[in-house]
Design a protein around this motif. Structure first.
Motif, PDB file in Angstrom:
ATOM      1  N   SER A   1      -2.299   0.621  17.548  1.00  0.00           N
ATOM      2  CA  SER A   1      -1.679   1.843  17.053  1.00  0.00           C
ATOM      3  C   SER A   1      -0.221   1.968  17.499  1.00  0.00           C
ATOM      4  O   SER A   1       0.359   3.034  17.438  1.00  0.00           O
ATOM      5  CB  SER A   1      -2.468   3.067  17.549  1.00  0.00           C
ATOM      6  OG  SER A   1      -2.508   3.076  18.962  1.00  0.00           O
ATOM      7  N   ALA A   2       0.366   0.870  17.955  1.00  0.00           N
ATOM      8  CA  ALA A   2       1.739   0.919  18.459  1.00  0.00           C
ATOM      9  C   ALA A   2       2.756   1.049  17.336  1.00  0.00           C
ATOM     10  O   ALA A   2       2.515   0.640  16.201  1.00  0.00           O
ATOM     11  CB  ALA A   2       2.027  -0.340  19.271  1.00  0.00           C
ATOM     12  N   LYS A   3       3.876   1.643  17.640  1.00  0.00           N
ATOM     13  CA  LYS A   3       5.037   1.703  16.732  1.00  0.00           C
ATOM     14  C   LYS A   3       4.683   2.301  15.377  1.00  0.00           C
ATOM     15  O   LYS A   3       4.946   1.705  14.328  1.00  0.00           O
ATOM     16  CB  LYS A   3       5.646   0.315  16.556  1.00  0.00           C
ATOM     17  CG  LYS A   3       6.138  -0.298  17.868  1.00  0.00           C
ATOM     18  CD  LYS A   3       6.752  -1.653  17.619  1.00  0.00           C
ATOM     19  CE  LYS A   3       7.208  -2.295  18.914  1.00  0.00           C
ATOM     20  NZ  LYS A   3       7.773  -3.640  18.708  1.00  0.00           N
ATOM     21  N   ILE A   4       4.090   3.464  15.382  1.00  0.00           N
ATOM     22  CA  ILE A   4       3.715   4.112  14.127  1.00  0.00           C
ATOM     23  C   ILE A   4       4.949   4.719  13.469  1.00  0.00           C
ATOM     24  O   ILE A   4       5.755   5.373  14.106  1.00  0.00           O
ATOM     25  CB  ILE A   4       2.669   5.209  14.362  1.00  0.00           C
ATOM     26  CG1 ILE A   4       1.376   4.567  14.894  1.00  0.00           C
ATOM     27  CG2 ILE A   4       2.386   5.988  13.099  1.00  0.00           C
ATOM     28  CD1 ILE A   4       0.305   5.559  15.232  1.00  0.00           C
ATOM     29  N   SER A   5       5.107   4.487  12.183  1.00  0.00           N
ATOM     30  CA  SER A   5       6.185   5.095  11.417  1.00  0.00           C
ATOM     31  C   SER A   5       5.612   5.732  10.170  1.00  0.00           C
ATOM     32  O   SER A   5       4.487   5.455   9.790  1.00  0.00           O
ATOM     33  CB  SER A   5       7.236   4.043  11.034  1.00  0.00           C
ATOM     34  OG  SER A   5       6.657   3.019  10.255  1.00  0.00           O
ATOM     35  N   SER A   6       6.339   6.594   9.528  1.00  0.00           N
ATOM     36  CA  SER A   6       5.811   7.338   8.385  1.00  0.00           C
ATOM     37  C   SER A   6       5.849   6.509   7.114  1.00  0.00           C
ATOM     38  O   SER A   6       6.646   5.591   6.973  1.00  0.00           O
ATOM     39  CB  SER A   6       6.618   8.625   8.190  1.00  0.00           C
ATOM     40  OG  SER A   6       7.964   8.311   7.918  1.00  0.00           O
ATOM     41  N   GLY A   7       4.996   6.903   6.166  1.00  0.00           N
ATOM     42  CA  GLY A   7       4.959   6.243   4.872  1.00  0.00           C
ATOM     43  C   GLY A   7       4.005   5.066   4.870  1.00  0.00           C
ATOM     44  O   GLY A   7       3.565   4.577   5.907  1.00  0.00           O
ATOM     45  N   GLY A   8       3.609   4.571   3.690  1.00  0.00           N
ATOM     46  CA  GLY A   8       2.803   3.376   3.587  1.00  0.00           C
ATOM     47  C   GLY A   8       1.390   3.631   3.122  1.00  0.00           C
ATOM     48  O   GLY A   8       0.932   4.751   2.990  1.00  0.00           O
ATOM     49  N   ILE A   9       0.685   2.531   2.858  1.00  0.00           N
ATOM     50  CA  ILE A   9      -0.679   2.547   2.351  1.00  0.00           C
ATOM     51  C   ILE A   9      -1.547   1.713   3.283  1.00  0.00           C
ATOM     52  O   ILE A   9      -1.232   0.553   3.550  1.00  0.00           O
ATOM     53  CB  ILE A   9      -0.742   1.962   0.925  1.00  0.00           C
ATOM     54  CG1 ILE A   9       0.178   2.737  -0.027  1.00  0.00           C
ATOM     55  CG2 ILE A   9      -2.173   1.943   0.413  1.00  0.00           C
ATOM     56  CD1 ILE A   9       0.361   2.074  -1.374  1.00  0.00           C
ATOM     57  N   LYS A  10      -2.630   2.269   3.767  1.00  0.00           N
ATOM     58  CA  LYS A  10      -3.513   1.553   4.675  1.00  0.00           C
ATOM     59  C   LYS A  10      -4.686   0.914   3.926  1.00  0.00           C
ATOM     60  O   LYS A  10      -5.442   1.599   3.243  1.00  0.00           O
ATOM     61  CB  LYS A  10      -4.069   2.503   5.747  1.00  0.00           C
ATOM     62  CG  LYS A  10      -3.194   2.631   6.984  1.00  0.00           C
ATOM     63  CD  LYS A  10      -3.960   3.377   8.068  1.00  0.00           C
ATOM     64  CE  LYS A  10      -3.138   3.483   9.348  1.00  0.00           C
ATOM     65  NZ  LYS A  10      -3.874   4.210  10.403  1.00  0.00           N
TER      66      LYS A  10
END
Length: 398
Positions: free
Chosen positions: A35-44
């Motif tokens: 879960s490191a370095k989480i940034s906004s946006g994207g599709i999981k």
């Protein structure tokens, strides 16, 4: 439990680029770096494969393939301008862990689709969670029960075990044989394929005159093979199974000098099988496989030639190991999922499901996929190639 999962955050993964677990953990937990370095946006997009454990020779290339494809897609700008985040768990081939991870993917990780289920057992665990949560799931396992009867949110990329039986029996009939022996693994795949072969063998005028089984953990199958060798009138032998068991059967077959035509399932269609069995023992073995194993033999105009060449070149350049059928299944699952997201113009699970079901003439490494409301496999027999091992290499049976 019904839930609509919104577009998730993009997590910049480290190490393997995924959430991994040890197959020995009693209570699976993701690596802290996941879960490191989480940034906004994207599709999981979520995945659970058997990268370690008894099915590792299937799951490891699947994991490597998914990691590579996510990196490639993100480098090219993602999907409709959105980056892709892969949340990948290693279930070690344990159905209980697969269920735990599938639940976590849905409830905690917020994925919009799931790829995985290296084995039939792990697939069935993931399937139950995905169907309940109404999240599209593309399986990498072979059993026909995965998609028959059709489940609304479940699809798969490999041919079914029933189709493999039919392809093998077509070849046996063409060679003029009418009496065969079977030695099958008792794992989920082996048991399912054994049942499917027995249900269709009569359609080809073929009789099973010997029917033996073995546990996937058995280290020697000479007793069963000796019984098969002594069956009156036997002309060929078939081994429905996957994992290390078929390699042991193949070595024992050679040691006993049975000398009859020998068939394996598509569950061992990789160079790894030849290495485990040993080239001398594997010589002459036939099985139904995919175009990926004979990439250099495909004719110009074959719709699979380009996707096979592209995947093979990228994978072998990145990992310096040969491609396998099983990595190809993951390649196709990722292609199907991301193509559906592009066409849907949405990362909502329901929209992705509908777009997958509407897929038509999508060429992958395993075949050309065309799904529909009553067909969540999307392949026909033409995508299967009958292969034979000659001089340690895969060749096309003419």
């Amino acid at each position: 439990m019904k839930r609509v999962i919104a577009i998730a955050v993009f997590a910049a993964m480290v190490g393997l680029g995924c959430a991994r677990t040890s197959s020995d953990d009693a209570t699976p937990t993701p690596d802290k770096t996941a879960s490191a370095k989480i940034s906004s946006g994207g599709i999981k997009i979520g995945a659970s494969v058997s990268a370690t454990g008894p099915a590792a020779f299937l799951g490891d290339p699947e994991a490597k393939t998914l990691q590579m494809l996510v990196d490639e897609l993100n480098a090219a700008g993602g999907i409709n301008g959105e980056k892709i985040s892969l949340v990948l768990y290693d279930d070690g081939g344990d159905p209980n862990k697969a269920r735990t991870f599938a639940t976590r993917l849905v409830e905690n990780d917020g994925v919009v689709a799931i790829i995985g289920g290296t084995t039939t057992g792990t697939t069935m665990s993931i399937l139950a969670v995905a169907e309940d949560a109404e999240v599209p799931f593309v399986s990498l396992a072979g059993a026909i029960d995965i998609i028959q009867p059709v489940k609304k949110f479940t699809f798969k990329t490999p041919h079914t075990d029933r189709m493999a039986c039919q392809k093998i029996f077509e070849d046996i009939k063409t060679r003029g044989f009418t009496k065969i022996g079977m030695i099958s693994g008792t794992d989920g795949f082996g048991a399912s394929m054994r049942a499917q072969c027995k249900s269709v063998v009569g359609d080809y005028g073929i009789e099973i005159v010997a029917d033996e089984t073995y546990d996937p953990k058995d280290a020697d199958m000479t007793a069963q093979l000796t019984k098969i060798k002594g069956a009156p009138g036997i002309q060929a032998v078939l081994n429905p199974g996957f994992g290390q068991g078929p390699s042991i059967v193949t070595r024992n077959y050679k040691q006993l000098a049975i000398g009859l035509p020998f068939y394996q399932s598509h569950g061992v269609a990789s160079d790894g099988f030849i290495e485990l069995a040993g080239a001398p023992a594997a010589e002459g073995v036939r099985l139904p496989g995919t175009a990926l194993l004979v990439a250099d033999l495909l004719q110009n105009g074959d719709p699979q030639k380009a996707p096979v060449a592209t995947y093979k070149a990228a994978f072998e350049a990145k990992y310096a190991i040969p491609v396998s059928t099983f990595g190809g299944y993951a390649n196709d699952a990722f292609l199907i999922t991301t193509d559906a997201i592009k066409r849907a113009g949405s990362a909502k699970p329901a929209a992705i499901r509908d777009a997958i079901e509407a897929t038509s003439n999508l060429a992958g490494t395993t075949g050309v996929y065309s799904f529909g409301p009553t067909d969540h496999l999307g392949l026909n027999q033409s995508a299967f190639r009958m292969l034979e091992i000659k001089n340690g290499k895969w060749t096309l049976v003419e």
